[in-house]
Enzyme design. Structure first.
Site, PDB file in Angstrom:
ATOM      1  N   GLU A  41      -0.801  42.776 -10.603  1.00 24.34           N
ATOM      2  CA  GLU A  41      -1.070  42.571 -12.024  1.00 24.34           C
ATOM      3  C   GLU A  41      -1.369  43.906 -12.709  1.00 24.34           C
ATOM      4  OE1 GLU A  41      -3.947  39.411 -12.586  1.00 24.34           O
ATOM      5  OE2 GLU A  41      -3.239  38.363 -10.806  1.00 24.34           O
ATOM      6  N   TYR A  42      -0.331  44.646 -13.218  1.00 25.71           N
ATOM      7  CA  TYR A  42       1.075  44.258 -13.334  1.00 25.71           C
ATOM      8  C   TYR A  42       1.945  45.487 -13.122  1.00 25.71           C
ATOM      9  CZ  TYR A  42      -0.981  40.168 -15.516  1.00 25.71           C
ATOM     10  OH  TYR A  42      -1.735  39.059 -15.765  1.00 25.71           O
ATOM     11  N   ASP A  90     -17.810  32.888  21.691  1.00 24.99           N
ATOM     12  CA  ASP A  90     -17.079  33.473  22.808  1.00 24.99           C
ATOM     13  C   ASP A  90     -16.278  34.681  22.337  1.00 24.99           C
ATOM     14  OD1 ASP A  90     -18.070  31.376  24.239  1.00 24.99           O
ATOM     15  OD2 ASP A  90     -16.181  30.242  24.271  1.00 24.99           O
ATOM     16  N   THR A 113       1.254  30.910 -15.588  1.00 30.89           N
ATOM     17  CA  THR A 113       1.336  30.291 -16.913  1.00 30.89           C
ATOM     18  C   THR A 113      -0.013  29.710 -17.327  1.00 30.89           C
ATOM     19  OG1 THR A 113       2.246  28.347 -15.782  1.00 30.89           O
ATOM     20  CG2 THR A 113       3.804  29.838 -16.833  1.00 30.89           C
ATOM     21  N   GLY A 115      -4.164  40.477  -6.781  1.00 32.96           N
ATOM     22  CA  GLY A 115      -4.951  39.767  -7.773  1.00 32.96           C
ATOM     23  C   GLY A 115      -5.472  40.734  -8.823  1.00 32.96           C
ATOM     24  N   TRP A 116      -6.175  40.219  -9.786  1.00 36.95           N
ATOM     25  CA  TRP A 116      -6.668  41.034 -10.902  1.00 36.95           C
ATOM     26  C   TRP A 116      -7.503  42.213 -10.402  1.00 36.95           C
ATOM     27  CZ3 TRP A 116      -5.652  41.486 -15.922  1.00 36.95           C
ATOM     28  CH2 TRP A 116      -6.591  42.110 -16.752  1.00 36.95           C
ATOM     29  N   THR A 117      -8.416  41.943  -9.484  1.00 34.76           N
ATOM     30  CA  THR A 117      -9.372  42.971  -9.059  1.00 34.76           C
ATOM     31  C   THR A 117      -8.742  44.046  -8.191  1.00 34.76           C
ATOM     32  OG1 THR A 117     -11.166  41.349  -9.164  1.00 34.76           O
ATOM     33  CG2 THR A 117     -11.573  43.340  -7.884  1.00 34.76           C
ATOM     34  N   ASP A 148      -4.199  31.425 -18.832  1.00 34.53           N
ATOM     35  CA  ASP A 148      -4.928  32.590 -19.353  1.00 34.53           C
ATOM     36  C   ASP A 148      -4.212  33.298 -20.503  1.00 34.53           C
ATOM     37  OD1 ASP A 148      -6.885  32.097 -17.512  1.00 34.53           O
ATOM     38  OD2 ASP A 148      -6.284  33.669 -16.121  1.00 34.53           O
TER      39      ASP A 148
END
Length: 527
Positions: free
Chosen positions: A301-302, A230, A368, A259-261, A370
């Protein structure tokens, strides 16, 4: 005593010279027996408030564990709530609000309430036990919208927050329904929906098909009802999350950007934080799905450091950006941030003004995990999420407690910090020793990416046979994997409680088992 009438009571505070005094309204917004969540809305009368301070007593045996949109202090059973820097000024007739959670449930009244020193009924002096008339009507300042709150099944003070990825519906075949069938949805307080894109200094959607267009049949839908084609119907993850929230009324969903990407776009965003915040608001509060989201998460980041790309916008850029986001989203939306866990001297935590930005966020999520992995292909092998330091750790300061202590040393309250847990492991191949610190020949093979594997695979592929620094590792067939198990997560939750943290968050939901072993370990460990 201030008793709740229909769970809404004018606490009332005012000045003698104001024809209409300032008032406050107490509302119990959720009560699950063993705990409760409540909200106080402060409304200015004829005169503006430059700042506000609410104080009251609770009965013996009742404790308030955490609050948002106000700084809380306590002395015995007496609690004081002071405005944040961004919500203190209340114009005449305007309002601000804060919320809190406590235990046990059933707190339909608070005692000896004052706002800026005046009595809670609009008088000029504190009343020892003010009580409204039995015929008193609810205050017109009743809570306009729900405060950030846990699901009713979650113990007070224990945030359980998990990332749900929009790309997980593809190869991973992980959908909102899995949160329900695994039993995890009832244990989550917040879902972080990842990720929105940041490009050209603006927020945007990263995958419109999975976000709001993918059709779910009755068999695949979280509530057993098929989507429709619909006009105006909301499908995809957004539609499924809307249904999940209806099934779990206390559950909050936060839209995470970056995020990282996608973090490269924050550099341009920092050049015009107001324009960035406006663009994010337009995405999150799009009328088609505004009810799905309770706020925004910034995962940069970052700031003033390097991730996939490098940023050099300066020490103050993160604070300025978070201030703009808070100003645009207002006091009643959640504003959060996933941040670096680099606890080294002169490292990423020191590179940006996380302490200055803390006043604008509801909570921080230091990542916290990687710390170590097969991005160093020859090793040495090391757990990617060590809780503490240990003999032979490859880099000093690369462990969870170092990050938490560094953030606290900067004046960030522990009640605004969560501990991060990875629902995956990082591993090497060509390893000859089981103990950490061995050499390797490269990344171990993974289902989706070399060197990374979900917990649900590792628990049988390479079962843990050792522990180090509060986490686990497995050595099998020349491979070495470091990852968390239900047992080590339980230990980390004890740490979180001892540190007074707000709870825990994790990356990400699809890495858990079909019956939610790891989420259960977080949930039970925080009880």
């Amino acid at each position: 005593m201030i008793a709740a009438a229909a769970l809404l009571v004018p606490l009332g505070v005012g000045t003698a010279i104001a024809a209409t005094p300032a008032t406050a309204t107490y509302a119990v917004t959720s009560d699950w027996g063993s705990g409760f969540e409540a909200k106080v809305t402060v409304r200015a009368g004829d005169s503006a408030l430059a700042s506000w301070r609410v104080e009251f007593d609770v009965p013996a045996g009742t404790a308030i564990s955490s609050a948002w949109d106000a700084d809380m202090t306590k002395s015995g059973n007496h609690y004081t709530f002071v405005n944040k820097g961004w919500n203190g000024a209340v114009p005449a007739g305007g309002q601000a609000a804060f919320g809190f959670i406590g235990a046990p449930g059933g707190l339909a009244a608070v005692q000896n309430c004052t706002l800026n020193g005046a009595a809670c009924t609009g008088g000029t002096n504190p009343s020892p036990s003010p009580s409204p008339s039995p015929t008193a009507s609810p205050s017109p300042t009743a809570s306009p919208s729900p405060s950030p709150s846990p699901t009713p099944t979650t113990p007070p003070g224990s945030k359980v927050i998990g990332y749900f990825t929009n790309w997980g519906v593809y190869g991973r075949n992980y959908h909102v329904k899995n949160l329900e069938t695994s039993g995890s949805a009832a244990k989550l307080t917040h879902i972080l929906y990842a990720f929105g894109n940041v490009s050209g200094g603006q927020c945007s959607l990263s995958d419109t098909y999975s976000d709001y267009d993918k059709f779910y049949s009755a068999a695949d839908s979280v509530n057993g009802v098929a989507d429709t084609w619909d006009t105006g119907a909301l499908r995809g993850n957004f539609g499924q999350l809307r249904r999940l929230k209806a099934m779990h009324p206390g559950l909050k969903v936060i839209f995470s950007f970056g995020g990282w990407t996608y973090s490269g776009g924050f550099t341009q965003a920092a050049a015009n934080p107001t324009a960035f915040a406006n663009s994010c608001y337009n995405v999150v509060e799009d009328p088609r799905w505004a009810d799905v989201f309770d706020g925004i998460d910034i995962d940069w980041e970052y700031p003033n450091a390097c991730g996939l790309t490098c940023d050099s916008t300066g020490f103050a850029s993160f604070k300025n950006l978070m201030q703009a986001v808070r100003n645009r989203f207002g006091a009643n939306s959640l504003v959060t941030a996933a941040i670096t866990a680099d606890g080294t001297n002169g490292g990423k935590i020191d590179a940006a003004d996380y302490a200055g930005a803390a006043q604008y966020v509801d909570f921080y999520m230091p990542m916290t995990y990687d710390f170590f992995g097969a991005f160093a292909p020859q090793g040495p092998t090391a757990p990617h999420s060590p809780l503490t330091s240990y003999t032979g750790i490859p880099q000093a300061g690369f462990y969870s407690d170092a990050a938490i202590q560094k953030l606290k040393s900067k004046g960030i309250p522990s009640s605004k910090l969560l501990l991060g847990i990875g629902f995956y492991g990082r591993g090497w191949t060509g390893v000859t020793q089981s103990a950490p610190g061995g050499s390797a020949t490269g990344a171990a093979p993974g289902t989706y990416e070399a060197g990374i594997e979900d917990y649900k695979v590792l628990k049988t592929k390479c079962p843990a046979n050792g522990t180090v620094a509060g986490t686990a590792y497995g050595f099998c067939n020349g491979q070495w994997w470091g990852y968390d198990t239900p047992s080590t997560i339980t230990g980390k939750m004890t740490y979180a409680k001892n540190q007074g943290l707000a709870g825990a968050f994790f990356w990400e939901t699809s890495g858990d088992t079909s019956n939610g072993e790891l989420i259960s370990a977080i949930y039970n460990g925080l009880r």
